[in-house]
Write a protein that holds these residues in place. Structure first.
Motif, PDB file in Angstrom:
ATOM      1  N   ASN A 454     -42.237  35.711  42.753  1.00  0.00           N
ATOM      2  CA  ASN A 454     -41.276  36.816  42.693  1.00  0.00           C
ATOM      3  C   ASN A 454     -41.335  37.750  43.895  1.00  0.00           C
TER       4      ASN A 454
ATOM      5  N   SER B  37     -25.275  32.251  38.401  1.00  0.00           N
ATOM      6  CA  SER B  37     -26.509  31.533  38.699  1.00  0.00           C
ATOM      7  C   SER B  37     -26.821  31.522  40.206  1.00  0.00           C
ATOM      8  N   GLU B  40     -28.572  37.467  41.883  1.00  0.00           N
ATOM      9  CA  GLU B  40     -29.641  38.146  41.143  1.00  0.00           C
ATOM     10  C   GLU B  40     -29.185  39.578  40.906  1.00  0.00           C
ATOM     11  N   TRP B  41     -29.582  40.148  39.752  1.00  0.00           N
ATOM     12  CA  TRP B  41     -29.150  41.498  39.388  1.00  0.00           C
ATOM     13  C   TRP B  41     -30.239  42.133  38.531  1.00  0.00           C
ATOM     14  N   VAL B  52     -28.070  34.922  46.202  1.00  0.00           N
ATOM     15  CA  VAL B  52     -29.353  34.280  46.538  1.00  0.00           C
ATOM     16  C   VAL B  52     -29.199  32.776  46.751  1.00  0.00           C
ATOM     17  N   ASN B  56     -32.277  30.477  42.632  1.00  0.00           N
ATOM     18  CA  ASN B  56     -32.574  30.459  41.185  1.00  0.00           C
ATOM     19  C   ASN B  56     -32.867  29.039  40.706  1.00  0.00           C
ATOM     20  N   HIS B 263     -34.172  38.744  34.560  1.00  0.00           N
ATOM     21  CA  HIS B 263     -33.825  37.743  35.577  1.00  0.00           C
ATOM     22  C   HIS B 263     -32.508  37.079  35.151  1.00  0.00           C
ATOM     23  N   GLY B 265     -29.999  36.053  36.878  1.00  0.00           N
ATOM     24  CA  GLY B 265     -29.610  34.906  37.690  1.00  0.00           C
ATOM     25  C   GLY B 265     -30.297  33.639  37.221  1.00  0.00           C
ATOM     26  N   ILE B 266     -31.596  33.745  36.961  1.00  0.00           N
ATOM     27  CA  ILE B 266     -32.352  32.563  36.509  1.00  0.00           C
ATOM     28  C   ILE B 266     -31.867  32.135  35.128  1.00  0.00           C
TER      29      ILE B 266
END
Lengths: 455, 310
Positions: A454, B37, B40-41, B52, B56, B263, B265-266
């Motif tokens: 991370n 996907s 990211e936020w 990104v 992810n 997470h 996005g993930i």
């Protein structure tokens, strides 16, 4: 005719039930023991009502339902409204942790922030502070009369300077040191005549209790915070609070030798028979019930457990002692795991609403507020300047007050110093995983991997 | 009426409300999830989405938890098909041949299906609790089988299997109903003539009933696959994916990533991957079963030819 009579009777019962339900308001608590009078630091009720605008303060906490502090919150809201009749409250509090988190996350994602909410840990505050969601409370430090009585007068617990953020964004509240509650009768039965002072004593006690056929320590690790809390105690006594903070600021790693050693110690407790078999599948409520029914000799839990212990059938057999220290790490003897709720205030507020919210912040952290918590909720106060006159404190509570005043170096949950939100679960789950067979080295590596992934 | 059937505009107009609901609540969220996907936020209003790229997806490829979740769900699908369908259809056959009390048994077998998943999960959680607090371990101890006692939901060898079997217990009833309905639609004359020709029960089931309810079996397989791939509630109630991610399936991992760890996005990447996997598995399974159909149809035609030549 018969039907009519039955209908009338049922209606009467329903009405009585409703009236009884409404009458038993949580705010009507027995606060007759509270000697101090609440005071508003700005203006009196009569004058403020005339010119101050109507304001609704929204409160989002976990002091709700069966939580003992729900009574405190109700009382404080009621008293504050008496002092400021122009203020009304919207209490969105919910006791369940997951429900609380969901509510807070929704509020943050949609921008509908409450005036006050609860916060666990400093690191997760960083994003809120950077984005202006949390109010800078530095101005409160100038009010020495207010801060001097606090357990943490410099509000250092929530200092974010390590994360590159200036200011104070949360007020610590309700400090709860982790201790070990024990059953005096079971100790006597196992031939233990002195409470363990060092970890070596504690291990010797495990052996004696096992020999006597008594489960030494309850551990409901299905609720992962149980093992997480116990680990906090071990790591602070063995490696010190500062070293954990260094992991948060990336000056140290989980894979460092001194940290891996703490994991090895935790694992060795299981191997030593400290906990019962399959404790990884037992939850906190079962652990709690088993301890209070005399099945376990000890449980490691914060001091908020005092009211539960005192209300139990074996209350006379229960007492607590401080977490033992390691003889070979005497320099960390005074390092302790202490949990604080903290209150955060909406950083988007302006004008009078901001002013009255700050007033509410001071009111709920005042000596009067802590007196209410002690006398109405039987909770350990977070200030040293409260009025305890005429209040007969239980022996456990007296001992807890002394302990709280002696605290010098303390840290919260180990994940609280990490900005990565998943660390809470990752660390606690990994600890359980270690108990189920993963080696301490691999456990350290998997926790560190979460940080590395991370970055 | 006839002119309405031919008027494409009217047909479209009638389809429009359902189509709109489907597009707004199904298609758009799927596309949105696919879009998110790649971003990211942190979950804070006003903070923009950060692009990104494939990060992810790369993170998931290197994530041991995700690997385990995928392995768990594939095992879940496999065991689900091998247990839910045979058990469901076996009881359907039993009920079909039960002359007395069919309604009663149908109701009894259907009870697990009526129970909310949360209640079923909790019920089994109590049964499978470790030590003497669990009903199963208690029973085993009383039968003198202490050596079999274990922490069913924490032991790495038993935890996932327990959840799968509990899901089978709770879902098999659905396939009993589907199977029974399909069997009841088989004309009695066919079965009677087979009986007259000397076919025993086993032959009637294998050579007449199974081919004639093949379409229902196909639908059931697809339903098991799609149902299992998105399973969340049973796992969440029984173990929350724990201990230490041992029983995570993609849906519980998605929930943790998106709603516990912020997470988003993930979480979206997991849902995109699962969408693809579901699509592939469903298409492949349908293809395999359609092939079987064609084979049997060819055999049938071949059989007829031979019969005619004779």
């Amino acid at each position: 005719m018969k039907r009519k009579i039955i209908a009338v009777l049922l209606t009467a019962c329903l009405s009585i039930g409703l009236l009884a339900g409404c009458g038993n308001n949580a705010s009507e608590t027995d606060d007759s023991q509270v000697k101090s009078e609440p005071s508003a630091t700005t203006e009196t009720a009569d004058t403020s009502a005339a010119k101050e605008p109507e304001v609704t303060i929204t409160v989002l906490t976990r002091y709700a339902g069966s939580d003992v502090q729900a009574q405190w919150l109700q009382t404080m809201m009621e008293k504050f409204s008496e002092l400021h009749p122009n203020v009304t409250f919207q209490d969105d509090s919910v006791a369940d942790e997951a429900a609380y988190n969901n509510k807070l996350k929704t509020a943050i994602a949609t921008g509908n922030l409450p005036n006050m909410w609860m916060q666990y840990g400093a690191a997760s505050l960083v994003e809120y502070a950077k984005n202006g969601l949390a109010m800078d409370l530095s101005s409160l430090l100038e009010d020495t009369e207010f801060t001097l009585g606090l357990a943490d007068p410099t509000l250092s617990s929530y200092n974010l300077s390590n994360y590159g953020v200036d200011g104070i964004y949360a007020l610590p509240f309700a400090m709860q040191p982790e201790v070990i509650f024990y059953n005096k009768d079971l100790f006597a039965q196992a031939g233990i005549d002195k409470v363990p002072e060092t970890m070596e004593d504690l291990i010797a006690a495990f052996d004696k209790l096992n020999a006597a056929g008594i489960t030494p320590m309850g551990m409901g690790a299905k609720d992962t915070w149980r093992l997480g809390h116990f680990y906090n105690c071990i790591v602070y006594k063995k490696a010190g609070v500062e070293n954990i903070k260094k992991i948060g600021s990336r000056e140290a790693k989980w894979t460092d030798e001194n940290i891996v050693e703490t994991l090895e110690i935790l694992k060795s407790f299981k191997d030593r028979g400290a906990f019962e078999e399959n404790f990884e599948g037992i939850d906190w409520s079962t652990e709690n019930a088993n301890f209070l029914s005399g099945k376990y000799a000890m449980i490691c839990v914060p001091l908020w457990f005092i009211p539960t212990a005192e209300a139990s059938e074996i209350a006379d057999s229960l007492d607590f002692f401080q977490i033992p220290y390691f003889e070979d790490a005497i320099e960390y003897k005074d390092n302790s795991a202490v949990y604080t709720d903290a209150h955060v205030y909406n950083g988007k507020l302006e004008g009078y609403e901001k002013e009255i919210t700050l007033e509410w912040a001071k009111f709920t952290h005042s000596a009067y507020s802590e007196e209410v918590r002690l006398k109405v909720c039987n909770q350990l106060p977070g200030r040293s300047d409260i009025n305890t006159d005429g209040y007969e404190m239980s022996p456990l509570m007296e001992k807890a007050l002394v302990l709280n005043n002696e605290l010098t170096t303390y840290g919260g949950d180990v994940f609280e110093y990490d900005e990565i939100t998943s660390m809470q679960d990752v660390i606690r789950n990994s600890l359980v995983g270690m108990m189920l067979g993963t080696s301490p080295e691999d456990t350290a590596r998997s926790i560190q991997a979460e940080i590395d992934n991370n970055q | 009426m006839e002119q309405y059937h031919r008027n494409k505009k009217i047909i479209f107009l009638f389809l429009l409300p359902a189509l709109l609901v489907y597009i707004i609540f199904e298609c758009i969220p799927v596309l949105q999830s696919f879009y998110f996907s790649f971003f990211e936020w942190p979950g804070i209003q006003g903070v923009p989405l950060a692009y990104v790229g494939l990060d992810n997806f790369k993170a998931l490829i290197n994530d041991a938890q995700f690997h385990r979740a995928i392995a768990n769900i594939l095992l879940f699908v496999l065991i689900g098909i091998l247990t839910q369908l045979p058990i469901g259809f076996f009881f359907a056959i039993l009920l079909y041949y039960t002359k007395h009390g069919q309604k009663f048994f149908k109701a009894v077998y259907f009870i697990p299906m009526i129970l909310p998943v949360t209640a079923t999960g909790l019920l089994w959680q109590f049964i499978l609790k470790p030590n003497e607090t669990g009903v199963l371990n208690n029973l085993l101890s009383k039968l003198g089988l202490e050596n079999l006692c274990t922490g069913w939901l924490v032991n790495s060898k038993t935890a996932m299997m327990c959840i799968i079997l509990v899901t089978t217990w709770a879902s098999a009833a659905y396939y009993i109903v589907i199977g029974l309905a399909a069997m009841n639609s088989i004309p009695d004359e066919i079965l009677e003539s087979a009986t007259i020709d000397g076919a025993n029960t086993w032959k009637r089931v294998i050579h007449i009933m199974v081919p004639m309810i093949w379409e229902s079996i196909k639908i059931s397989v697809v339903m098991i696959i799609t149902g299992v791939l998105k399973v969340f509630d049973m796992v969440f109630v029984m173990t929350e994916g724990g201990p230490n991610g041992l029983t995570h399936v993609p849906a519980t991992l998605l929930y943790s990533q998106a709603f516990k760890y912020n997470h988003y996005g993930i979480g979206s990447a997991i849902s995109t991957i699962m969408f693809m996997i579901s699509l592939v598995i469903t298409i492949v399974s349908l293809k395999i079963m359609n092939k079987e159909d064609k084979k049997s149809a060819t055999k049938e035609r071949g059989g007829r030819k031979v019969w005619r030549q004779v």
